[in-house]
Enzyme design. Structure first.
Site, PDB file in Angstrom:
ATOM      1  CB  SER A 124      38.745 103.020  63.119  1.00  0.00           C
ATOM      2  OG  SER A 124      39.702 103.900  62.595  1.00  0.00           O
TER       3      SER A 124
ATOM      4  CE  LYS B  22      37.406 105.928  61.043  1.00  0.00           C
ATOM      5  NZ  LYS B  22      36.754 106.738  62.086  1.00  0.00           N
TER       6      LYS B  22
ATOM      7  CE  LYS C 269      41.611 106.720  61.657  1.00  0.00           C
ATOM      8  NZ  LYS C 269      40.885 107.967  61.960  1.00  0.00           N
TER       9      LYS C 269
ATOM     10  CG  ASP D 256      38.655 109.202  59.530  1.00  0.00           C
ATOM     11  OD1 ASP D 256      38.743 110.366  59.091  1.00  0.00           O
ATOM     12  OD2 ASP D 256      38.573 108.929  60.764  1.00  0.00           O
TER      13      ASP D 256
ATOM     14  CD  GLU E 272      35.396 109.501  60.300  1.00  0.00           C
ATOM     15  OE1 GLU E 272      35.204 108.302  60.023  1.00  0.00           O
ATOM     16  OE2 GLU E 272      35.720 109.896  61.439  1.00  0.00           O
TER      17      GLU E 272
ATOM     18  CG  ASP F 164      36.001 112.852  63.538  1.00  0.00           C
ATOM     19  OD1 ASP F 164      35.831 113.544  64.550  1.00  0.00           O
ATOM     20  OD2 ASP F 164      36.746 111.847  63.546  1.00  0.00           O
TER      21      ASP F 164
ATOM     22  CE  LYS G 115      36.129 110.546  66.617  1.00  0.00           C
ATOM     23  NZ  LYS G 115      37.468 110.887  66.090  1.00  0.00           N
TER      24      LYS G 115
ATOM     25  N   GLY H 283      35.316 107.035  67.716  1.00  0.00           N
ATOM     26  CA  GLY H 283      36.160 106.618  68.836  1.00  0.00           C
ATOM     27  C   GLY H 283      37.453 107.397  68.889  1.00  0.00           C
TER      28      GLY H 283
HETATM   29  O1  OSB Z   1      39.302 110.134  63.364  1.00  0.00           O
HETATM   30  O2  OSB Z   1      38.033 108.676  64.120  1.00  0.00           O
HETATM   31  C1  OSB Z   1      39.112 109.238  64.151  1.00  0.00           C
HETATM   32  C2  OSB Z   1      41.468 107.541  66.630  1.00  0.00           C
HETATM   33  C3  OSB Z   1      42.121 108.636  67.147  1.00  0.00           C
HETATM   34  C4  OSB Z   1      41.808 109.886  66.668  1.00  0.00           C
HETATM   35  C5  OSB Z   1      40.855 110.051  65.675  1.00  0.00           C
HETATM   36  C6  OSB Z   1      40.185 108.964  65.161  1.00  0.00           C
HETATM   37  C7  OSB Z   1      40.530 107.674  65.633  1.00  0.00           C
HETATM   38  C8  OSB Z   1      39.945 106.454  65.117  1.00  0.00           C
HETATM   39  C9  OSB Z   1      39.923 105.276  66.043  1.00  0.00           C
HETATM   40  O3  OSB Z   1      39.556 106.319  63.981  1.00  0.00           O
HETATM   41  C10 OSB Z   1      38.570 104.859  66.435  1.00  0.00           C
HETATM   42  C11 OSB Z   1      38.609 103.922  67.615  1.00  0.00           C
HETATM   43  O4  OSB Z   1      38.692 104.400  68.774  1.00  0.00           O
HETATM   44  O5  OSB Z   1      38.549 102.719  67.402  1.00  0.00           O
HETATM   45 MG    MG Z   2      37.586 110.415  62.157  1.00  0.00          MG
END
Ligand code: OSB
Ligand code: MG
Length: 387
Positions: free
Chosen positions: A139, A165, A167, A192, A218, A243, A267, A295
């Protein structure tokens, strides 16, 4: 079946600085304040769990300080009043708690690790896992410029990660996706939004994302908006992955029934632990919905639990479980999580989560600790594990 004789739950607050700031639509994270949970058995065996709540309630309603209060004030007393004979019982015992899944999961996952260690089996096998290698993606947070983003993507692909992925948030979406597609072609790519869009305002731009052949979009809309996600999914060829919206088995059932998504991100923290994650994974399998492991910028302890969970058969898409070294200069495991050159992570044969916690380092980092007695004073010792 032998029983756990849980004596104490110990909470340790630590703070790990992130190597690089991580920016999402809800904010910038530069360090990770977190609670590391130890579940301690009468025999002295220790299981480890991690509370994935963020410092402030910006991803979900939970936060580090609130989680501490809930674990100390509600979860530990409930486990004293009704001792869990097995890790599988913990979710049921904590069932009356509304919300606060990350608090529950922190303790529940620690007890699963404890139980697997007492049995001398790897947690992934104990959970019923079958995937011995886990497919891994990354991510990538919002960056200061498109060029910086392209450099990051290049480095992650070179490291072998199987899926990228990005953001996104309103105003920083099509441009990023277009640039990555132009430069890297037909890679497995997803986005995402962390719930930053609304159907009323943004249906148009979300439909334009259909042009880029994404693996998924996402959580485009708010967590409560299953109906709007269903309306949006009907307008898109790209699969929506939920999510934030999926906080329980029932949420997953309703999302599937409404057609609000075609993919689910599981998660552990968000759904309340391994038992809930396993049942959602089974539900998804029964409905031909692919799942993958999300994650929360976890330390190695949370990562190790994510690896165990991802060994379950419903986890068919690459997860957001990357190497410890992507986030931490030094993790809190003796042996950090690493990724093979083909972007896989091995599920290990070692008992429990498969990695040894660096207890000395955890102690050194701990700024607050509380040991909660969970055994009733006059409770008789229950049968030991090996009998
Ligand atoms: O939406 O997946 C998410 C990190 C913090 C809060 C929400 C998210 C995330 C990530 C990081 O996308 C994923 C990772 O731990 O590598
Ligand atoms: Mg997410």
């Amino acid at each position: 079946m032998a029983a756990i004789d849980l004596k104490q739950i110990r909470l340790n607050e630590i703070c790990l600085p992130l190597k690089h700031a991580f920016e999402t639509s809800f904010g910038v994270t530069t360090e990770r304040r977190m609670i590391i949970v130890e579940a301690i058995d009468a025999s002295g065996a220790v299981g480890f769990g991690e509370c994935t709540a963020m410092e402030r309630p910006l991803y979900s309603h939970e936060s580090v300080d609130a989680a501490w209060t809930v674990i100390a004030g509600t979860i530990a007393p409930m486990l004293s009043a009704e001792p869990a004979a097995a890790a599988e019982d913990v979710a049921r015992i904590l069932g009356p708690i509304k919300g606060n899944q990350m608090s529950n999961a922190a303790v529940e996952t620690a007890i699963w690790d404890l139980e697997a260690k007492l049995l001398g089996v790897p947690l992934w096998k104990h959970l019923g896992g079958t995937n011995e290698t886990i497919n891994s993606g990354v991510s990538i947070g919002l960056q200061s410029s498109v060029d910086v983003l392209l450099e990051k993507v290049e480095a992650e692909l070179a490291a072998g990660y199987q899926r990228i992925k990005l953001k996104i948030k309103p105003g920083r979406d099509l441009e990023l996706v277009r640039a990555v597609r132009e430069r890297f072609g037909d890679i497995l790519l997803s986005v995402d939004a962390n719930s930053a869009y609304t159907l009323a305002e943004h249906a148009g731009v979300l439909q334009q994302l259909d042009d880029f052949g994404l693996l998924m979009i996402e959580q485009p809309l708010r967590a409560g908006d299953l109906i709007d996600h269903a309306k949006l999914q009907a307008k898109l060829t790209t699969s929506i992955c939920l999510d934030e919206s999926i906080a329980s088995f029932v949420d997953a059932q309703q999302a599937i029934e409404l057609g609000a998504c075609r993919i689910i991100n599981i998660k552990l923290g968000r759904v309340g632990g391994h038992s809930a994650a396993r049942s959602i994974q089974q539900l998804a399998r029964d409905n031909d919905i692919p799942v993958w492991c999300g994650g929360m910028l976890e330390s190695g302890i949370g990562r190790a639990h994510n690896i165990a969970m991802s060994s379950l058969p419903g986890f068919v898409l690459p997860g957001d479980i990357s190497a410890s070294a992507r986030y931490w200069a030094q993790d809190i495991l003796l042996d950090k999580v690493t990724v093979n050159p083909n972007g896989t992570i091995n599920a290990r044969p070692t008992p429990g989560i498969g990695y040894e916690a660096d207890t000395h380092r955890i102690k050194t980092l701990t700024t607050r600790t509380e040991t909660l007695n969970v055994s009733r004073p006059n409770r008789q010792a229950i049968s030991s594990y090996n009998s």
